[in-house]
Design an enzyme around this catalytic site. Structure first.
Site, mmCIF file in Angstrom:
data_model
loop_
_atom_site.group_PDB
_atom_site.id
_atom_site.type_symbol
_atom_site.label_atom_id
_atom_site.label_comp_id
_atom_site.label_asym_id
_atom_site.label_seq_id
_atom_site.Cartn_x
_atom_site.Cartn_y
_atom_site.Cartn_z
ATOM 1 N N HIS A 110 -11.243 149.593 5.355
ATOM 2 C CA HIS A 110 -12.454 148.292 5.461
ATOM 3 C C HIS A 110 -12.093 148.126 7.009
ATOM 4 C CE1 HIS A 110 -14.959 145.384 4.800
ATOM 5 N NE2 HIS A 110 -14.426 144.026 5.116
ATOM 6 N N HIS B 230 -13.240 145.747 10.934
ATOM 7 C CA HIS B 230 -14.365 145.243 11.413
ATOM 8 C C HIS B 230 -14.524 145.983 12.704
ATOM 9 C CE1 HIS B 230 -15.560 141.876 8.668
ATOM 10 N NE2 HIS B 230 -14.559 142.259 7.610
ATOM 11 N N CYS C 164 -19.548 135.946 12.654
ATOM 12 C CA CYS C 164 -19.070 134.449 11.074
ATOM 13 C C CYS C 164 -20.150 133.368 12.222
ATOM 14 C CB CYS C 164 -17.348 133.877 11.630
ATOM 15 S SG CYS C 164 -17.342 132.760 11.042
ATOM 16 N N ASN D 149 -18.643 143.686 9.907
ATOM 17 C CA ASN D 149 -17.781 145.129 9.353
ATOM 18 C C ASN D 149 -18.234 146.937 11.060
ATOM 19 O OD1 ASN D 149 -19.013 144.092 6.591
ATOM 20 N ND2 ASN D 149 -17.426 144.278 6.751
ATOM 21 N N ARG E 287 -22.833 142.712 0.996
ATOM 22 C CA ARG E 287 -22.004 140.947 0.694
ATOM 23 C C ARG E 287 -21.789 140.642 2.227
ATOM 24 N NH1 ARG E 287 -16.664 139.872 1.605
ATOM 25 N NH2 ARG E 287 -16.140 142.646 1.330
ATOM 26 N N ASP E 288 -20.312 141.470 2.608
ATOM 27 C CA ASP E 288 -19.750 141.195 3.504
ATOM 28 C C ASP E 288 -20.179 140.430 4.865
ATOM 29 O OD1 ASP E 288 -17.717 140.153 5.178
ATOM 30 O OD2 ASP E 288 -16.563 142.245 5.366
#
Lengths: 338, 338
Positions: free
Chosen positions: A214, A216, A247, A256, A16-17
């Protein structure tokens, strides 16, 4: 194996991320292969998709099919990210076990990310709670609702986030029915002392509902921050295989925390993740094949396991006496002051 | 500036450990430029050379000239690495303030590195102590002698190192006259819980003589390990600008903990390093110019400082009330459970 080891849950969020943060689209078949490989390595918690309009995130257009594949493993906990009520309905229809709703504590980020203010997002979250409860009442199984508080440790748009804002949003999320509060360092700005303070702050208002972190690894502090969270009693962490992410619009951004490096640290500290580090490292091959040319990160993948490292064993040798070679050398070297 | 901040000493070792671990040779002029740039950024502790035969380490052939330049700064503490008595004499002649002798706790590594067993190296260390004391008695200024215990957290040749061996060598080093015990994770195998245990172990036998830690970032745990050492009272750390290092014969190997990333973490935690992070980042230009094509590492250099980060300020905003935007939104959203 040592059965007294304390359990730490590592949730693989790369599907997902990771995937939503790169420009390329992974095929549904490759996503299935990734899920299979992660499962084979012992991963039992995966965030596999987000239910959002395909035109906004084409990487997630196959969310229902990916969830269906993940659900084929009975003991795999399947999470999806959901930004609104419609997405929540789709996620329930697909059969997920956990729904994460992103609730930014930064107004600027919230509006940019989900076109809602934090308070409007809390409203949407309360509506998701009602939807889930209705589904459960109608005979559906229990689905966990997670408030994924984002930009908690700083925001690239807003800068620092006031503690009072974090506390206010955490309190509102609990009151709106969150089963779990997860704290996200969305932009990779968290630092160790801050992590401890924010955990204490949120625990004051959310108690044991605060369960998951969570991070990064944007500034190299992902594992140091994880260590602080562990010291503050957190036992659930998100991570991404090969640190997949970044990104598409920011070349310097990173993804992450790397799953392999996190599992190695946890293993070395005597925690039980249930994950086989060697198989996990091998599962990177799925990414290398599916996303040729995409940068795959990871210290452990580059350096390999230390010679001394044995799965489930402490990375030290305890003994009462020095090694024979040292004893011999010492006794033969009387000129060394004793 | 907050004068109550606790001091942490960061020693730049890139000129020694970094440069000796890459195949290329940096010119003496470029080394001088590096020292100038580091000093301008506020670095006041540098390990600038090792005194070894030039045919073994041509990168260090100009050790005396480099020390002479570093010594031109009155308040710069200048360290050199020295493996034997002859090197110690050269280092004293050059005018260093601190001498580090590498004493491996692994027999295999010790023999490979300095062609002496650990016990033989302790003998050499005791002889260095005598040499330094004679020089001081003869009117020389006080030079600090550091026992740099290497492969403390594991050895690529030997594997795990028994605790009893570490304790035995640490005790022998103290008895042989060490002013300081430094622990080195030479091969980048240290893990957080192990770091705490080893510090406690060595402190039991060496007390406050244990002062300094030297981590490599081979498996991504350099900063997490540093954090544990901080929590155990260590306030001196080695680091290398741009993580310069690795090993010319091992492509996967990585260098020391990155100075910029370390300083950023320490700054963010409220420690006073005396180093200006922006100037430190700018000093990487010296390396880029002097070693074109050499990989320069660093998270901070890639991602930049977080927007919220102000030098010497905590990376959080504390306030009693939530931001006005959040207050307004909440009051206008009565449907949110309160």
């Amino acid at each position: 194996m040592n059965d007294t080891r304390e359990r730490v849950v590592v949730t693989e969020v790369g599907l997902r991320d990771g995937l939503q943060s790169i420009a390329r689209i992974m095929s549904t078949d490759d996503k299935r292969r990734w899920i299979d490989a992660a499962y084979a390595a012992g991963v039992r918690h995966m965030e596999v998709a987000s239910f959002v309009p395909a035109k906004l995130l084409p990487q997630m257009a196959d969310a229902a099919a990916v969830v269906a594949h993940a659900r084929s493993y009975d003991d795999l906990s399947v999470t999806a990210l959901v930004p609104n009520l419609k997405g929540a309905q789709h996620a329930l229809d697909a059969g997920v076990e956990r729904i994460v709703a992103p609730i930014s504590v930064s107004v600027a980020h919230s509006v940019a990310n989900v076109r809602k203010t934090p308070a409007e997002m809390i409203d949407a979250f309360a509506a998701m709670r009602e939807l889930i409860d209705r589904a459960t009442s109608a005979g559906g199984r229990r689905v966990e609702l997670i408030a994924g508080l984002s930009t908690v440790f700083g925001c690239t748009l807003q800068g620092a986030v006031p503690y009072a804002d974090i506390a206010a949003i955490a309190r509102a999320a609990v009151q709106a029915g969150a089963d779990v509060i997860a704290l996200g360092d969305t932009t990779g700005e968290a630092t160790p002392r801050q992590v401890g303070k924010v955990i204490e702050l949120v625990r004051d208002v959310a108690g044991d509902t605060l369960r998951s972190l969570h991070f990064h690894d944007t500034r190299g502090l992902g594992l140091a921050n994880t260590l602080v969270a562990l010291q503050h009693g957190i036992r659930e962490f998100d991570a991404s295989l090969a640190g997949l992410g970044g990104c598409p619009h920011a070349p310097g951004a990173t993804g992450n925390v790397n799953t392999e490096d996190l599992v190695f640290m946890l293993d070395s500290m005597g925690y039980d993740t249930g994950i086989d580090i060697t198989r996990l490292l091998a599962s990177r091959a799925v990414l290398a094949q599916a996303l040729p040319g995409e940068p795959l990160y990871g210290y452990l993948a580059r350096a390999g396991l230390p010679k001394q490292f044995a799965h489930g064993q402490p990375a030290v040798r305890e003994s009462a006496e020095p090694s024979e070679s040292l004893r011999y050398s010492h006794s033969s070297a009387p000129q060394v002051p004793q």
